[in-house]
Every structure is written in structure tokens, then in C-alpha cells.
Design an enzyme around this catalytic site. Structure first.
Site, PDB file in Angstrom:
ATOM      1  N   ARG A   1       0.836  -1.213   0.000  1.00 24.63           N
ATOM      2  CA  ARG A   1       0.000   0.000   0.000  1.00 24.63           C
ATOM      3  C   ARG A   1       0.869   1.262   0.000  1.00 24.63           C
ATOM      4  O   ARG A   1       2.026   1.234   0.445  1.00 24.63           O
ATOM      5  CB  ARG A   1      -0.974  -0.010   1.163  1.00 24.63           C
ATOM      6  CG  ARG A   1      -0.346  -0.105   2.519  1.00 24.63           C
ATOM      7  CD  ARG A   1      -1.423  -0.256   3.580  1.00 24.63           C
ATOM      8  NE  ARG A   1      -0.943  -0.844   4.809  1.00 24.63           N
ATOM      9  CZ  ARG A   1      -1.729  -1.406   5.714  1.00 24.63           C
ATOM     10  NH1 ARG A   1      -3.024  -1.454   5.540  1.00 24.63           N
ATOM     11  NH2 ARG A   1      -1.218  -1.923   6.815  1.00 24.63           N
TER      12      ARG A   1
ATOM     13  N   GLU B   1      -3.436   5.713   4.065  1.00 26.15           N
ATOM     14  CA  GLU B   1      -2.938   4.726   3.107  1.00 26.15           C
ATOM     15  C   GLU B   1      -3.942   4.463   1.994  1.00 26.15           C
ATOM     16  O   GLU B   1      -5.158   4.483   2.225  1.00 26.15           O
ATOM     17  CB  GLU B   1      -2.675   3.399   3.836  1.00 26.15           C
ATOM     18  CG  GLU B   1      -1.598   3.519   4.881  1.00 26.15           C
ATOM     19  CD  GLU B   1      -1.593   2.395   5.897  1.00 26.15           C
ATOM     20  OE1 GLU B   1      -0.517   2.039   6.374  1.00 26.15           O
ATOM     21  OE2 GLU B   1      -2.683   1.872   6.230  1.00 26.15           O
TER      22      GLU B   1
ATOM     23  N   THR C   1      -9.647   5.358  15.681  1.00 27.18           N
ATOM     24  CA  THR C   1      -8.246   5.195  15.284  1.00 27.18           C
ATOM     25  C   THR C   1      -8.161   4.886  13.787  1.00 27.18           C
ATOM     26  O   THR C   1      -7.325   5.426  13.079  1.00 27.18           O
ATOM     27  CB  THR C   1      -7.591   4.040  16.088  1.00 27.18           C
ATOM     28  OG1 THR C   1      -7.577   4.412  17.465  1.00 27.18           O
ATOM     29  CG2 THR C   1      -6.167   3.759  15.635  1.00 27.18           C
TER      30      THR C   1
ATOM     31  N   ARG D   1     -13.170  -7.777   7.972  1.00 25.22           N
ATOM     32  CA  ARG D   1     -12.223  -8.534   7.151  1.00 25.22           C
ATOM     33  C   ARG D   1     -10.916  -8.823   7.896  1.00 25.22           C
ATOM     34  O   ARG D   1     -10.280  -9.854   7.703  1.00 25.22           O
ATOM     35  CB  ARG D   1     -11.990  -7.855   5.795  1.00 25.22           C
ATOM     36  CG  ARG D   1     -11.126  -6.571   5.800  1.00 25.22           C
ATOM     37  CD  ARG D   1      -9.640  -6.917   5.738  1.00 25.22           C
ATOM     38  NE  ARG D   1      -8.810  -5.888   5.182  1.00 25.22           N
ATOM     39  CZ  ARG D   1      -7.846  -5.247   5.839  1.00 25.22           C
ATOM     40  NH1 ARG D   1      -7.637  -5.457   7.140  1.00 25.22           N
ATOM     41  NH2 ARG D   1      -7.106  -4.376   5.213  1.00 25.22           N
TER      42      ARG D   1
ATOM     43  N   GLY E   1      -1.931  -5.556  15.733  1.00 30.87           N
ATOM     44  CA  GLY E   1      -1.816  -4.111  15.976  1.00 30.87           C
ATOM     45  C   GLY E   1      -0.579  -3.450  15.366  1.00 30.87           C
ATOM     46  O   GLY E   1      -0.595  -2.272  15.054  1.00 30.87           O
TER      47      GLY E   1
ATOM     48  N   ASP F   1       1.256  -2.504  12.446  1.00 27.11           N
ATOM     49  CA  ASP F   1       0.910  -2.490  11.019  1.00 27.11           C
ATOM     50  C   ASP F   1       1.434  -1.240  10.324  1.00 27.11           C
ATOM     51  O   ASP F   1       0.860  -0.773   9.358  1.00 27.11           O
ATOM     52  CB  ASP F   1      -0.615  -2.613  10.836  1.00 27.11           C
ATOM     53  CG  ASP F   1      -1.375  -1.488  11.515  1.00 27.11           C
ATOM     54  OD1 ASP F   1      -0.746  -0.673  12.223  1.00 27.11           O
ATOM     55  OD2 ASP F   1      -2.593  -1.408  11.333  1.00 27.11           O
TER      56      ASP F   1
END
Ligand code: NAD
Length: 349
Positions: free
Chosen positions: A45, A56, A84, A112, A225, A227
Site C-alpha cells: 500500500r 494509506e 483510530t 475482514r 496491531g 501495522d
């Protein structure tokens, strides 16, 4: 016209289908797309970093359809009463390049992410795993609890958050689910005896949510978390002791737990395990780690499902997003003054 699926539409669509059946269908769509991984046009991304967060863009295409998601991650947002993570996405037709659907994806992302976590655990956790620890009880947490319960039958949870308000919110939200939940006073206490450990905290730093001494033999870690560059949850030693499975290495090496490791640190791609081309769990004592960062193909699957589900329902509205002059070359004609009204007086704010 482009189909627009609002937040309320998604809520209504999921309620009309039933939350657990919808999760199951989403799991089938995500797994089906992991099985045809090679078909997809994939790229890490595109991230725009700022002091407190990241924005992103996440594109993917299977050659027939194209999707992208806009998503942010701003861990300080809850202090201002904001999420968040928020997101929306587009599904488009590759042949014409025309967008077909614009959809909310904040709820869809939580679904997802949880479904992909459960899918990874289906192939990597011990088959008899029955207890999961969840560290971090924010916006994503209940989705994880529900997905592991509905898709894998994991009914026993041991949970912890540093924030008592988040814990109270979680308690209220999961009250109606058929779960046996222990509320721990620390991460150390929460992970005791857990077969699966989900870390899903938000902090824009290299945090040590889980240290090596907390991880026993045979545990599957669902590390969600971490990422983003400079945002991790696991102590490096855990990655050396276990085997790491990723969505798309080119993206995970930048954003995941393995950003702490050398660029050639060995990892296995999840799609290879799902299709039987690589081994998943090899022994009861092996520590397996799903280094989840969230990949565009999962969003593609989600948009594909939403698009399939809304046909013939009231769960969308048509929006006038794309010009449609009678003569495609006469774009300027759309701006020409209406006959008899002149050129107008101009706009005076
Ligand atoms: P959130 O801000 O709503 O919740 C995070 C929670 O973690 C908060 O309740 C906070 O109190 C808790 N926390 C922070 N530090 C902690 C600690 N040391 N111990 C225990 N709890 C702690 O965030 P969210 O929307 O639930 O997202 C959680 C994380 O998941 C974020 O970092 C987000 O970027 C990430 N995420 C990853 C994916 C993916 O696909 N991998 C998808 C969505 C979100």
C-alpha cells in the site's frame, strides 16, 4: 450511476444477513481469493505518514474488477472522540475503468481483519485450540472475538486492556455472545494458558506488548496491531523462536513485526499454506505467528461480497459520480449555458 453503500446501509445489510452468517460468507470470499492469489495484481500500500498517524491507499485487481481502499491509522484519535481507523473503498470494472460501487469500509475493515485472523489461525493454530487471549480491547476487539468464536469455535477468552473504559465497553458489547470470558489484570495474566494470543493494541511506537517469556510452546500468535513502520507489538526474540506467516512479504517487511528483522528474514506466505504449497503448523510445540498488517486483496474480497449482497436490495443508493453526456466527447457541453439563460452572473460568495 455508481452504487453508494453508506455506514447505515452496511449495518442494515449485515443485520439483514445475520452477523455470523455474514462473517462466514466473508470468510469464504477471503479464502477463495487467497486460493487464487497468483491472479491478483498486487503492490504494497501507498502510505503517507505524519506525526500522529498514517493515511494509506490500498489497490488490488483480479483482472476483471479493481478495488482500492482509503484507510487511516491515528492512535491518538480516540482522545478526541474519533476512531483510530476509518476507511472507505471503491470497486471498479476493469474493462471500462468505471467505478461500480463506493462503500463505507470502517466496519468492513474490522470484519475482514477478524476474518483473515481466523483464517490464518484455522491453518496455523493447534486444531484443538480452545482459549484465546486478546490484548487490546479497542474498536477491533469484539470483531476478533466473534470471528474466532463463529468460525473456529474458540469460546474461551482471556482479555486485557490498560484502559478500564475500553474493558467496560468490551464487556457490554460481548454480553450477548456465547463466550466464557476471564478479565485479566495484566497481559501476563491474560496469556496464561492461552492457545492463541491476539495482540491488537494501538500505539505509534515499537511497543513490547508481548515479551518472549510470556509465550509458551505451541502457541499461535495473531499479531494485528503492529501495522506501520515504527509500530510493533512483539519482542524480537519471539520472532526468532517461532515461524512467521505473512500476507504479502513486500508490504509486511515494511509494516509488520518483521520490520525488526533483517530484510531476508524467512517468512511463509499465508496463501501458500492455504493452497497446500507450504507447510503451516508442523508440530504441537511449534510457535506460529501471523504477522497481520491487512492487505488489499482482503478488501477486494470484502467489496466483492458487499457488491454481490446489495443487488436487488434497498441497501444502497445510486449516486451521480460519473459524467454521462449523450456524446462522450462533449464534456464541455455539460457546462454550456442553458439556452436562453446566458452565461450567468458568476458566483459571489
Ligand atoms: P483502538 O485505538 O480502538 O484500540 C486499541 C486499544 O489498545 C485501546 O483500547 C488501548 O487502550 C489498548 N492498548 C494500548 N496499549 C496497550 C497495552 N500496552 N496493553 C493493553 N492494551 C493496550 O484501535 P483499533 O481500531 O482497535 O485498532 C487496534 C490496532 O489494530 C491498531 O494499531 C490498528 O492500526 C490495527 N489494525 C490492524 C489491522 C490489520 O489488518 N492488521 C486492521 C485494523 C486495525
Amino acid at each position: 450511476m455508481v452504487k453508494f453503500v453508506s455506514v447505515q446501509n452496511i449495518v442494515d445489510l449485515i443485520q439483514a444477513n445475520g452477523l455470523e452468517p455474514f462473517l462466514q460468507r466473508l470468510a469464504d470470499y477471503v479464502e477463495a481469493d487467497f486460493r487464487r492469489w497468483g491472479l491478483f495484481d498486487k503492490a504494497p500500500r501507498v502510505a503517507a505518514h505524519s506525526r500522529d498517524g498514517v493515511i494509506e491507499l490500498m489497490p488490488a485487481s483480479d483482472g476483471n474488477s479493481y478495488s482500492f481502499k482509503y484507510v487511516n491509522g491515528h492512535p491518538k484519535n480516540p482522545l478526541m472522540g474519533l476512531q483510530t481507523v476509518t476507511a472507505f473503498g471503491v470497486l471498479a470494472d476493469v474493462d471500462t475503468g468505471y467505478p461500480q460501487m463506493l462503500s463505507e469500509m470502517t466496519i468492513a475493515t474490522a470484519l475482514r481483519t477478524a476474518v483473515t485472523s481466523a483464517l490464518a489461525a484455522k491453518y496455523l493454530a493447534r486444531p484443538d485450540a480452545e482459549t484465546m487471549a486478546i490484548i487490546g480491547l479497542g474498536a477491533q476487539s469484539e470483531f476478533q472475538a466473534l470471528a474466532f468464536s463463529a468460525l473456529l469455535g474458540v469460546k474461551k477468552l482471556r482479555v486485557f486492556d490498560t484502559d478500564a473504559e475500553a474493558t467496560a465497553k468490551f464487556k457490554t458489547n460481548v454480553g450477548w455472545l456465547d463466550l466464557d470470558i476471564a478479565y485479566a489484570a495484566s497481559t501476563e495474566e491474560a496469556v496464561l494458558g492461552a492457545d492463541i494470543i491476539t495482540t491488537i493494541t494501538a500505539d505509534k511506537q515499537n511497543a513490547t506488548i508481548l515479551s518472549d517469556n510470556m509465550v509458551g510452546a505451541g502457541v499461535h500468535i495473531n499479531a494485528v496491531g503492529g501495522d506501520c513502520p515504527g509500530k510493533t507489538e512483539l519482542q524480537r526474540d519471539i520472532l526468532l523462536r517461532g515461524d512467521v506467516f505473512v500476507e504479502f512479504p513486500e508490504q509486511t517487511r515494511i509494516e509488520g513485526e518483521i520490520q525488526q528483522m533483517e530484510p531476508d528474514f524467512p517468512v511463509t506466505e499465508l496463501w501458500q499454506v492455504i493452497t497446500g504449497q507450504a507447510a503451516g503448523r508442523k508440530s504441537r510445540d511449534q510457535i506460529t505467528i501471523f504477522d497481520s498488517v491487512g492487505f488489499a486483496v482482503e478488501d477486494f474480497s470484502t467489496l466483492r461480497l458487499v457488491h454481490d449482497c446489495i443487488q436487488g436490495t434497498p441497501f444502497y443508493t445510486d449516486i451521480d459520480l460519473i459524467v454521462a453526456p449523450d456524446d462522450p466527447r462533449n464534456l464541455f457541453g455539460l457546462l454550456a449555458p442553458v439556452a436562453g439563460q446566458g452565461a450567468g452572473e458568476g458566483f459571489h460568495p
